[in-house]
Design a protein around this motif. Structure first.
Motif, mmCIF file in Angstrom:
data_model
loop_
_atom_site.group_PDB
_atom_site.id
_atom_site.type_symbol
_atom_site.label_atom_id
_atom_site.label_comp_id
_atom_site.label_asym_id
_atom_site.label_seq_id
_atom_site.Cartn_x
_atom_site.Cartn_y
_atom_site.Cartn_z
ATOM 1 N N MET A 1 0.839 -1.188 0.000
ATOM 2 C CA MET A 1 0.000 0.000 0.000
ATOM 3 C C MET A 1 0.876 1.241 0.000
ATOM 4 S SD MET A 1 -3.069 -1.037 2.600
ATOM 5 C CE MET A 1 -1.898 -1.264 3.947
ATOM 6 N N GLY A 2 1.417 1.557 -1.128
ATOM 7 C CA GLY A 2 2.301 2.708 -1.222
ATOM 8 C C GLY A 2 1.530 3.959 -1.538
ATOM 9 N N GLY A 3 2.233 5.069 -1.543
ATOM 10 C CA GLY A 3 1.591 6.331 -1.861
ATOM 11 C C GLY A 3 2.518 7.480 -1.614
ATOM 12 N N GLU A 4 2.136 8.659 -2.097
ATOM 13 C CA GLU A 4 2.950 9.845 -1.897
ATOM 14 C C GLU A 4 2.784 10.356 -0.478
ATOM 15 O OE1 GLU A 4 2.505 12.732 -5.062
ATOM 16 O OE2 GLU A 4 1.436 11.230 -6.228
ATOM 17 N N GLN A 5 3.910 10.743 0.139
ATOM 18 C CA GLN A 5 3.854 11.304 1.489
ATOM 19 C C GLN A 5 3.411 12.762 1.396
ATOM 20 O OE1 GLN A 5 4.572 9.222 3.939
ATOM 21 N NE2 GLN A 5 4.192 10.604 5.644
ATOM 22 N N VAL A 6 2.562 13.178 2.309
ATOM 23 C CA VAL A 6 2.071 14.550 2.308
ATOM 24 C C VAL A 6 2.504 15.231 3.578
ATOM 25 C CG1 VAL A 6 0.099 14.025 0.845
ATOM 26 C CG2 VAL A 6 -0.118 13.798 3.297
ATOM 27 N N ALA A 7 2.533 16.534 3.546
ATOM 28 C CA ALA A 7 2.976 17.320 4.698
ATOM 29 C C ALA A 7 1.794 18.023 5.334
ATOM 30 C CB ALA A 7 4.028 18.344 4.265
ATOM 31 N N VAL A 8 1.913 18.268 6.619
ATOM 32 C CA VAL A 8 0.851 18.980 7.316
ATOM 33 C C VAL A 8 0.803 20.423 6.844
ATOM 34 C CG1 VAL A 8 2.312 19.680 9.254
ATOM 35 C CG2 VAL A 8 -0.143 19.501 9.570
ATOM 36 N N ILE A 9 -0.393 20.951 6.694
ATOM 37 C CA ILE A 9 -0.565 22.335 6.278
ATOM 38 C C ILE A 9 -1.432 23.042 7.299
ATOM 39 C CG2 ILE A 9 -0.314 21.838 3.827
ATOM 40 C CD1 ILE A 9 -3.328 21.923 3.595
ATOM 41 N N ILE A 158 -5.012 5.149 -3.266
ATOM 42 C CA ILE A 158 -4.573 5.032 -1.883
ATOM 43 C C ILE A 158 -3.480 6.057 -1.635
ATOM 44 C CG2 ILE A 158 -2.846 3.242 -2.361
ATOM 45 C CD1 ILE A 158 -3.688 2.005 0.375
ATOM 46 N N ARG A 159 -3.530 6.698 -0.476
ATOM 47 C CA ARG A 159 -2.589 7.754 -0.133
ATOM 48 C C ARG A 159 -2.020 7.523 1.259
ATOM 49 N NH1 ARG A 159 -1.127 10.391 -4.731
ATOM 50 N NH2 ARG A 159 -2.966 10.930 -5.987
ATOM 51 N N ILE A 277 -0.308 5.839 8.783
ATOM 52 C CA ILE A 277 -1.678 6.241 8.481
ATOM 53 C C ILE A 277 -1.845 6.338 6.974
ATOM 54 C CG2 ILE A 277 -3.464 7.956 8.884
ATOM 55 C CD1 ILE A 277 -1.897 8.882 11.330
ATOM 56 N N LYS A 278 -2.805 5.567 6.434
ATOM 57 C CA LYS A 278 -3.078 5.584 5.005
ATOM 58 C C LYS A 278 -4.582 5.608 4.778
ATOM 59 C CE LYS A 278 1.096 2.952 3.907
ATOM 60 N NZ LYS A 278 1.648 1.725 3.300
ATOM 61 N N LEU A 279 -4.980 6.213 3.674
ATOM 62 C CA LEU A 279 -6.382 6.269 3.279
ATOM 63 C C LEU A 279 -6.554 5.654 1.899
ATOM 64 C CD1 LEU A 279 -7.493 9.834 4.440
ATOM 65 C CD2 LEU A 279 -8.441 7.670 5.252
ATOM 66 N N GLU A 280 -7.599 4.851 1.776
ATOM 67 C CA GLU A 280 -7.923 4.229 0.495
ATOM 68 C C GLU A 280 -9.299 4.703 0.054
ATOM 69 O OE1 GLU A 280 -7.964 -0.242 -1.509
ATOM 70 O OE2 GLU A 280 -8.518 0.006 0.602
ATOM 71 N N PHE A 281 -9.412 5.057 -1.226
ATOM 72 C CA PHE A 281 -10.659 5.580 -1.775
ATOM 73 C C PHE A 281 -11.120 4.687 -2.927
ATOM 74 C CE2 PHE A 281 -7.849 9.017 -0.426
ATOM 75 C CZ PHE A 281 -8.599 9.625 0.562
ATOM 76 N N GLU A 282 -12.436 4.461 -3.002
ATOM 77 C CA GLU A 282 -13.021 3.691 -4.087
ATOM 78 C C GLU A 282 -14.243 4.425 -4.619
ATOM 79 O OE1 GLU A 282 -14.005 -0.177 -2.684
ATOM 80 O OE2 GLU A 282 -11.948 -0.705 -2.125
#
Length: 318
Positions: A1-9, A158-159, A277-282
């Motif tokens: 379950m890979g994905g791009e890492q995001v930063a807190v804003i 997935i992110r 922590i990861k989120l998956e969307f469908e």
């Protein structure tokens, strides 16, 4: 379950909008007008149409988890409030012409307790006797907003959001979708969220999955009760209330969706390990709508260690 890492804003506008929609109900609408909520509908209440001047109040508990959770007094501490103004005000109003907003005055009001000298001496003596360092732990729940890259135009995505330690475990995650063309456009409402034809949203905390059962949403057929139930029940869980009073009825919810995932109940093994922590969307469609921006607002445990003698503050539970 890979994905791009995001930063807190830090986007108080988005955070405040999401927090207001889930924390308050219809009985709060009158008091919320003084914060600017619903100003486009009730602008005559607080806006002078001749001078175009208005004023309002915004309690810090609307913006900061610390101000919402920690209600005790703090001795001998210096507090500062830093405000960063956005480059453009176009996301702050809806209108046919460009408008300039000018801030004339800001007041920060905080309750102060001024003990007499005898009582103040007793407080200091008690701190000195209790501990040489006089460190006090201030526990609260922090609200952190993350902006994820736009969803891919596929049927699922997935992110990866972040990796956190056991002291900052997430308790709730709120997911909101918006069109990217809603921003910096004065004729569009930047506070509106869309359902983005979502069928399921799954949260992964290491190997644990939330919610346990799939939602199987279909907004075209109005099969969205699992998502609305999660939205409706948040106030009971978070504020420990007997009854919930959601701001949005189910019909309004379909037009302004926020998806809430409750992950408070976690296995003991997660209490001593780092958490991915990861989120998956469908989606039921062949692909997600183009240019769909995703926001994830995370409520997680937080703790400050405060020294009453020198006023120093450290993050973490140490």
């Amino acid at each position: 379950m890979g994905g791009e890492q995001v930063a807190v804003i830090r986007k108080p506008g988005i955070t405040t909008t999401m927090k207001t929609m889930i924390s308050f109900g219809q009985t709060h609408m009158t008091s919320l007008r003084t914060t600017g909520w619903g100003l486009n509908k009730q602008k005559q209440d607080i806006l002078d149409t001749v001078s175009h001047i208005f004023s309002g109040k915004l309690p810090l508990e609307y913006l900061m988890g610390f101000a919402e959770d920690y209600t005790k007094g703090i001795l001998n501490v210096k507090q500062e409030l830093i405000l960063i103004i956005a480059r453009s005000f176009k996301n702050s109003y809806i209108g046919e012409v460009d408008a300039d907003l000018e801030i004339n005055k800001i007041e920060w009001k905080i309750k102060h307790i001024m003990p007499e000298d005898r009582q103040k001496l007793k407080l200091l003596n008690r701190i000195n006797r209790s501990n040489t360092n006089a460190k006090i732990k201030l526990a609260y729940r922090m609200w952190d907003l993350y902006e994820l890259p736009s969803l891919r135009e596929t049927a699922s995505d997935i992110r990866a959001i972040k990796t956190t330690n056991s002291l900052e475990r997430p308790r709730y995650i709120f997911v909101g979708f918006q069109h990217t063309d809603n921003f910096n456009e004065r004729s569009k409402d930047a506070s509106k969220f869309i359902h983005a034809d979502v069928n399921n949203i799954r949260l992964y905390l290491n190997s644990e999955v939330y919610p346990y059962e799939r939602w199987n949403l279909d907004f075209d057929k109005k099969l969205d009760s699992p998502a609305y139930y999660a939205y409706e029940q948040f106030q009971r869980s978070y504020f420990d209330r007997d009854m919930s009073e959601p701001m949005l009825a189910i019909g309004d919810f379909r037009e302004n969706c926020l998806f809430i995932i409750d992950c408070c109940h976690q296995p003991d093994a997660m209490k001593t390990s780092t958490v991915d922590i990861k989120l998956e969307f469908e989606t039921r469609k062949t692909k997600f709508p183009a240019n769909t921006r995703v926001y994830a607002l995370i409520i997680h445990d937080a703790c400050l260690t405060y020294s009453a003698l020198d006023g120093s503050v450290q993050t973490g539970a140490a």
